[in-house]
Structure formats: C-alpha cells, structure tokens
Design an enzyme around this catalytic site. Structure first.
Site, PDB file in Angstrom:
ATOM      1  CB  CYS A 153      14.432  44.851 -10.258  1.00  0.00           C
ATOM      2  SG  CYS A 153      13.047  44.353  -9.216  1.00  0.00           S
ATOM      3  CD  GLU A 202      16.915  45.041  -0.440  1.00  0.00           C
ATOM      4  OE1 GLU A 202      15.945  45.466  -1.103  1.00  0.00           O
ATOM      5  OE2 GLU A 202      17.795  44.314  -0.906  1.00  0.00           O
ATOM      6  CB  SER A 232      16.849  48.347  -2.472  1.00  0.00           C
ATOM      7  OG  SER A 232      16.723  48.088  -3.843  1.00  0.00           O
TER       8      SER A 232
END
Ligand code: FES
Length: 558
Positions: free
Chosen positions: A195, A447, A473
């Site tokens: 990510c 999360e 997160s």
C-alpha cells in the site's frame, strides 16, 4: 537451549548422515555439502497485491546467494493482508499472523540449522514478524522489502487503497455517483506492491532500513522497479560478508538502532502500528525499549515528510529525491540519528551514507527542513489518563488540532460505527468510542480503517475524534487514539464509558480523560462483565490466552 549454537561459516560441513542423504536427494552436490546454507523465507502468496510477487523475488535472492558460494533454500510462511481483511471478521487474524510468521521462521531456521536467513517481506505483519524471528535466532540475517505499489488513477486523480474506503464514506454521504464509486474501486490498485502511502508497510520498510537490516534503498525501490530485482541479486554478496565477519542480527539490532528506527517512523509520519511492533521486536532482541522511550523520541523528532495519509505524496515519489538514505543522511547531519550502528552491508550507517547526495530542499517538497517542520515534535504521542492508565497511542499530525473535547458516542463494535453513520447518528463534536476491539476482545486488535475512512469520506475529518482499544491502520488519518490499555475485555475504564460522557484528548499534555467521577465509575463497574468469547478453539483461542497488552507490544511469549 542455545539458539545460536551453529558455527556461522562459509564452510559449514554437513555431517548428519540422514540430513546429508536428504540434501543429496534435493539435488545438492558433494561440493555443496561444504557450503553455508541460507534459508530464504518468502512471505509471498497469491491473493493480494502486497505479496503476489515475493515468491518471484525470492528466486532472484536465491540466485544471488548461489552465485556467492552458498546454498540458498527457499521456504515459505503464512501471510494475511490487512487490505483484504479491514472491516470484516478476518481482521482478527491479522495481528496474530505477525507472531505466527515470527514463530514459523524461527521454527524452520532453528530446525533446519540454516547458517543465515534472508526474509523477503512486503506487507504490514510479515515485516515485524520476520524481524522478531531474526532477533530471536540471532544469526546472520537480513530483509528484502517487496517494494511499494504504484498509484492508481481515475479521472485524473491519484488513488490508493485508502481511496477505496473513502469512496465508501462518500457513498454513504451521497456525494459520489455509483459509476464513480465503481471507477475508483476498479482503478485504485494497479498491480504488485505494498500500500502506497506512509502506511504500516512503508513505515516498517523505511524504519527497518534505518535500523540497518536491509540494503540501502530497499524501502525506496517500488515493487516493479528494476532496482528491486538488482537488490535481490545483490543480497547474496551482502550475506557472504555477514558470514565472513560473523555479524549476527543482534549486532545490528541494538538499543541505538531501535532509536534510529523509531526516529525514522516519526520523521516520516509513520503508522501507529510501528509502536506496537517495535515494542515486540525489542522484546525479541532482549532490548529494553518502552512506551516512554518512544515518547522521548517523539518529543525530540520533528515530522518532516509530507506523505500520505495526512500529507500529499506517495512512497513511489521518494526514490527520485534520494530515497530513505537521503532522509537518513539528513537526520544524521542534524544530530537525530546514530551513525555508528552496524548494518547488513558490514559497514556502519555513517559509512553507508558517506556518498549519498544531500536532500535538495529547493528541488523537492516531500521532505521539509527541520527548521520549518510540518510539526515540531512527533505525531505519535503516548497518552495517559483514567481512560488509559497503561497508555494509549495518538496519531496527531497537527492538521487536526492537538486537543479535542466532546461527548462520547459508544460503539460496542467497529460495525456499529458504520450503522450509526448510515443512520445519520454521527454528529460533529462527538468522540466515537469503539470498544471490545483490543488484543483479547477483538480478538487480535483489529484495525479501524473502514470506519475512519468512512468518517473522513462523510465529511467529519476535523469535527469528530475516534478512540479505541483496537488499532488504526497506517492509512488512517484524523483525530484518532488507539491501543487504549487496559482494553475493555480486561476491565479497562473504556468499558465503562456511556453515551454523552465528556471526554478530553490533549496531545500537548498527553492526557486522555473521561470526566466521570471515581464513585460513578465504581457503580458502573458493578454492572460490567467481560464479553464471552465465541472462540473456543484454534489460533484465536490460543491468541486470546497468550497475548499481552498493547502497551507491551501484544507479544505471545511473555
Ligand atoms: Fe499489505 Fe497494505 S495490505 S501493505
């Protein structure tokens, strides 16, 4: 048992006859029997973009190992993707996967008597898991990061994983068409790589490079960049040096290098998860490193990176400005970094950085000068008060303000946030309290990316705060406090909050307090009981029984 009992040498002869027979069976030669054996732990698996390419990278690593006169033997461990599990029950398995990964690498390398270990990693949990294993095993070892992802694009706007969750918030708020919603979902993730913002994976990657556990620039090469393949092949020569000089993981993982790692996390605006992970990794390395140490580093380290989630740029932009080594050099020049720490090149940090060009503050805007930082002290703040007597972790970049006072809106579970949001029950000025999401209660300390992104997407970016005994997160932004300890399941006061209670979050004085008298709390406690866990067997049952608090890193081997 002494874990580090095997001689770490380039001429480690195999003497066990059964082992020797098996090694002939897998195709090794008589000459190979004299060579060091390097376990290559691939955390690759099909099924998500962070890890889909790691098995391929491991093959390049093996090639580099073999070319340098050692035997490379690839093995695999498990993986869980937070991107896949955020917002559903699968999230409970994510944090436990870190410890399973650590255990499995320790188990294989310990059992197979590998002389060294290289872990090829690429997602939130496999990095800290592999670092914990390296620290426990204390053999020559290093990591290769799979690399960050490229940004996606839709209608001229750059996208990443968080865009998908924020689009959901916009959908709830009725501010996006169905067509645009689908367009964002289909285009947010263009291929392999972790990510793309300074989320947990890139936070762990840049800080493990700062710690000296990867080759320089490992965290800066995107997954599909040619440099990533070259790095994998170059690993073999570095491993040979570690064996020749007998440099083991704990020669690199020292108190000073933990400080360097956490300094990088803070300077880059990294994820709250790094707090949890470095507490756990330090324990694996038998180094004293606590929440207080992290607060001290945060106090002295300014936030200087304008990176997502709270900033503008992506990790893929870093390579062009000199990558993480350029940031390390700048921090070293400013006296915020230790230069005498050993690294996997066999040289010190300062030696590695000697020829690295300086950051050019006229030509680039991703890293700002320390003289005019985005925030003068760190964005990660450890808060205490009657809501978190053993600590909580706030992520406050300053854009949200540094103090929030509001009335509680209690959500017994993460899912209730989405329900309340859909019903229009979330209002500006509220402190959303999400509980029963701790290490035991969640279980696995899920999360809260889905609710935080949805809240942002619904337009409450600066008008609500969120607190939880779960985690956030690395992609989360906004006024958020997580890791509240003791968690609700352990009877922490977060379990006693009621709708309408006034809550103060003060990130200047590091306080998180509910304005409810001790007498009232005592009355409420008489009526409280822990929730009964539905997990009666299996990995989550074991996790609930063994996991420590978030303030101790959620380790399972205390
Ligand atoms: Fe793997 Fe984000 S889910 S890096």
């Amino acid at each position: 048992m002494e874990l580090n009992k095997f001689s770490r040498t380039l001429t480690q002869e195999v003497t066990n006859p059964a082992a020797k027979a098996m090694l002939y069976g897998i195709g090794l030669t008589t000459e190979d029997m004299q060579k060091a054996q390097i376990g290559i732990a691939s955390t690759g698996y099909e099924g998500n973009t962070c890890n889909m390419h790691l098995n391929g990278l491991s093959v390049h690593v093996k090639k580099g190992v073999q070319e340098n006169g050692m035997v490379g033997l690839i093995f695999h461990t498990i993986g869980v993707s937070d991107g896949m599990t955020n917002g559903n029950d699968g999230m409970s398995y994510s944090l436990p996967s870190r410890d399973l990964i650590a255990d499995s690498i320790e188990d294989v390398v310990g059992a197979q008597w590998y002389d060294g270990v290289i872990a090829v990693v690429g997602c939130d949990k496999n990095m800290p898991g592999a670092m914990m294993a390296l620290a426990r095993l204390n053999r020559p070892g290093m990591l290769v990061y799979g690399g960050t992802i490229k940004t996606g694009e839709y209608k001229g706007k750059k996208l990443d994983i968080v865009s998908a969750f924020e689009a959901l918030g916009q959908k709830y708020a009725g501010t996006i068409s169905d067509e645009d919603y689908e367009g964002i979902i289909k285009n947010a993730i263009p291929g392999a790589g972790a990510c793309g913002g300074m989320y947990t994976a890139n936070t762990m990657a840049s800080s493990m490079e700062a710690m000296g556990l990867t080759l320089p620039n490992s965290s800066s090469y995107p997954a599909t960049h040619e440099g990533k393949k070259a790095e994998c092949v170059a690993i073999g020569a570095a491993m040979k040096v570690l064996l020749e000089k007998n440099i083991c993981a704990r020669d690199i993982m020292t108190r000073k290098s933990f400080e360097n790692a956490m300094t990088m996390v803070i300077a880059m605006g990294g994820s709250t998860n790094a707090v949890l992970h470095y507490l756990a990794i330090a324990r694996a390395a038998e180094i004293e490193f606590t929440l207080k140490d992290i607060q001290d580093i945060s106090d002295r380290t300014p936030l200087i990176a304008d990176l997502k989630p709270s900033g503008k740029y992506y990790m893929e932009d870093m390579l062009a400005i000199g990558g993480v080594p350029a940031v390390m050099k700048y921090l070293l020049q400013e006296g915020l970094f230790y230069g005498d720490c050993m690294t996997v090149t066999g040289k010190t940090i300062a030696e590695n950085l000697a020829d690295v060009p300086n950051l050019d503050f006229d030509a680039q805007k991703i890293i700002v000068p320390i003289s005019s930082p985005l925030k003068a002290s760190g964005h990660l703040q450890i808060l205490y008060g009657n809501l978190a007597t053993e600590g909580a972790v706030a992520k406050i970049t300053g854009k949200e303000g540094e103090r929030f006072e509001g009335f509680a809106k209690v959500c017994e579970r993460e899912e209730e946030v989405m329900e309340f949001l859909a019903k229009g029950e979330i209002k500006a000025g509220m402190v959303i309290v999400i509980r029963n999401e701790g290490p035991k209660g969640g279980p696995g300390m899920p999360e809260m990316l889905k609710p935080t992104s949805a809240i942002m997407g619904a337009g409450f970016a600066n008008s609500v705060a969120m607190i939880t005994d779960g985690r956030f997160s690395g992609g989360t932004h906004g006024f958020v406090v997580g890791h509240i300890t003791p968690e609700a399941q352990d009877g922490g006061n977060i379990a006693l909050v009621k709708d309408g209670d006034l809550i103060t979050i003060d990130a200047v004085n590091n306080i998180i307090q509910m304005h409810v008298s001790e007498e009232e709390l005592a009355e409420r406690r008489k009526l409280w009981k822990p929730i009964e866990s539905p997990f009666k067997q299996g990995v989550l049952r074991k996790y609930i029984k063994n996991v420590s608090s978030a303030s101790l890193g959620c380790v399972t081997d205390l």
